[in-house]
Write an enzyme that holds these catalytic residues in place. Sequence first.
Site, mmCIF file in Angstrom:
data_model
loop_
_atom_site.group_PDB
_atom_site.id
_atom_site.type_symbol
_atom_site.label_atom_id
_atom_site.label_comp_id
_atom_site.label_asym_id
_atom_site.label_seq_id
_atom_site.Cartn_x
_atom_site.Cartn_y
_atom_site.Cartn_z
ATOM 1 N N ASP A 105 2.156 -3.643 -4.026
ATOM 2 C CA ASP A 105 2.894 -3.901 -2.661
ATOM 3 C C ASP A 105 2.280 -5.319 -2.637
ATOM 4 O O ASP A 105 1.225 -5.670 -2.825
ATOM 5 C CB ASP A 105 2.336 -3.088 -1.555
ATOM 6 C CG ASP A 105 2.859 -1.589 -1.574
ATOM 7 O OD1 ASP A 105 4.132 -1.439 -2.329
ATOM 8 O OD2 ASP A 105 2.462 -0.827 -1.116
ATOM 9 N N TYR A 133 -7.884 3.097 -7.194
ATOM 10 C CA TYR A 133 -7.553 2.410 -6.194
ATOM 11 C C TYR A 133 -8.768 2.603 -5.141
ATOM 12 O O TYR A 133 -9.423 3.723 -5.167
ATOM 13 C CB TYR A 133 -6.291 2.738 -5.496
ATOM 14 C CG TYR A 133 -5.178 2.474 -6.129
ATOM 15 C CD1 TYR A 133 -4.379 1.420 -6.045
ATOM 16 C CD2 TYR A 133 -4.535 3.715 -7.058
ATOM 17 C CE1 TYR A 133 -3.260 1.278 -6.681
ATOM 18 C CE2 TYR A 133 -3.348 3.475 -7.850
ATOM 19 C CZ TYR A 133 -2.646 2.338 -7.329
ATOM 20 O OH TYR A 133 -1.598 2.056 -7.920
ATOM 21 N N ASP A 147 1.606 1.059 6.325
ATOM 22 C CA ASP A 147 0.310 0.382 5.787
ATOM 23 C C ASP A 147 0.378 -0.811 7.155
ATOM 24 O O ASP A 147 1.059 -0.477 8.046
ATOM 25 C CB ASP A 147 0.349 -0.531 4.637
ATOM 26 C CG ASP A 147 1.416 -1.312 4.650
ATOM 27 O OD1 ASP A 147 2.296 -1.723 5.632
ATOM 28 O OD2 ASP A 147 1.769 -1.787 3.288
ATOM 29 N N ARG A 240 -0.359 5.079 0.217
ATOM 30 C CA ARG A 240 0.199 5.017 1.533
ATOM 31 C C ARG A 240 0.502 6.429 1.931
ATOM 32 O O ARG A 240 0.136 6.777 2.871
ATOM 33 C CB ARG A 240 1.482 3.925 1.665
ATOM 34 C CG ARG A 240 0.908 2.457 1.348
ATOM 35 C CD ARG A 240 2.041 1.695 1.784
ATOM 36 N NE ARG A 240 2.992 1.595 0.604
ATOM 37 C CZ ARG A 240 4.421 1.599 0.498
ATOM 38 N NH1 ARG A 240 5.145 1.620 1.812
ATOM 39 N NH2 ARG A 240 4.936 1.647 -0.513
#
Length: 331
Positions: A105, A133, A147, A240
């Site tokens: 993203d 992550y 987000d 997310r």
Amino acid sequence: MAAAEAAVVSSSSLETDPAPETAETVAVAAAARTGCEARVVKAALATKLLSLSGVFAVHKPKGPTSAELLNRLKEKLLAEAGMPSPEWTKRKKQTLKIGHGGTLDSAARGVLVVGIGRGTKMLTSMLSGSKRYIAIGELGKATDTLDSTGKVTEEKPYDKITQEDIEGILQKFTGTIMQVPPLYSALKKDGQRLSTLMKRGEVVEAKPARPVTVYSISLQNFQPPFFTLDVECGGGFYIRSLVSDIGKELSSCANVLELTRTKQGPFTLEEHALPEDKWTIDDSLEHCSSLLPAELTLKKSKPEESNEQILSCEYMTLNETKGEDDVNKTF
């Protein structure tokens, strides 16, 4: 007679004596040599660029999309090699393929794996491995994008949620689980990305839940309303959606505040991801050949008559899940 001989001598001298060098002629000659040397250097760099074939990682900062970052990388490599340039026109055309695998993203940072030359064909198989992550979630707020870049759609209390509560539910999100992808995503409907349709204000139905894999998940820090997760997962997984689902499981809501990809396939952020000041032909060449596992190393492809080539670029974007989207190409 003597006068005639003197005239002959004078004439002979005028014909044979070289013109004296001036600062201007010396400067012109030096500039010509420098220009010639520069063209030789550029030709050598162009040869290297066209010979690149492999996979390496770059460090994507927050802000640009993955495609925009790929454009920036391409432009730096082209500029370094002086390509395309006027002297290359009307000559044999050589296409350089360059692409990335596993879109990040625009608000995320971290490892972005790039394939160049025949390396573009390796991206899907290489990146089907695990990804890691570090995600910072914010409790109490839900957004339309899941987000911090989106609009707040819901707010719920979180003051009674404890560290033990979060750690106690993480087991539910480990192993093979079912996950609904975000509406703002690269998934497509009728050939268009869901995120594009959402931005147009069109009504978009959520994709059905699908199986995804979480190899490990741990809580690194908790300072309400913020919590930090370390997640290792397989392809097609959305952090997310994970953070949003955790918020719901805690009878609240949550969105992603910060997201960093620290590992993708064999590439890690600390060891392998090239920062922008290292986006050079030599660094790319070195990393194409040295950072791949031995069984995945590609032989360098030999360009044909590099002095007779002009570079064009083909962009390829491969998605995190094989078969999730068609390969996108722009020329």
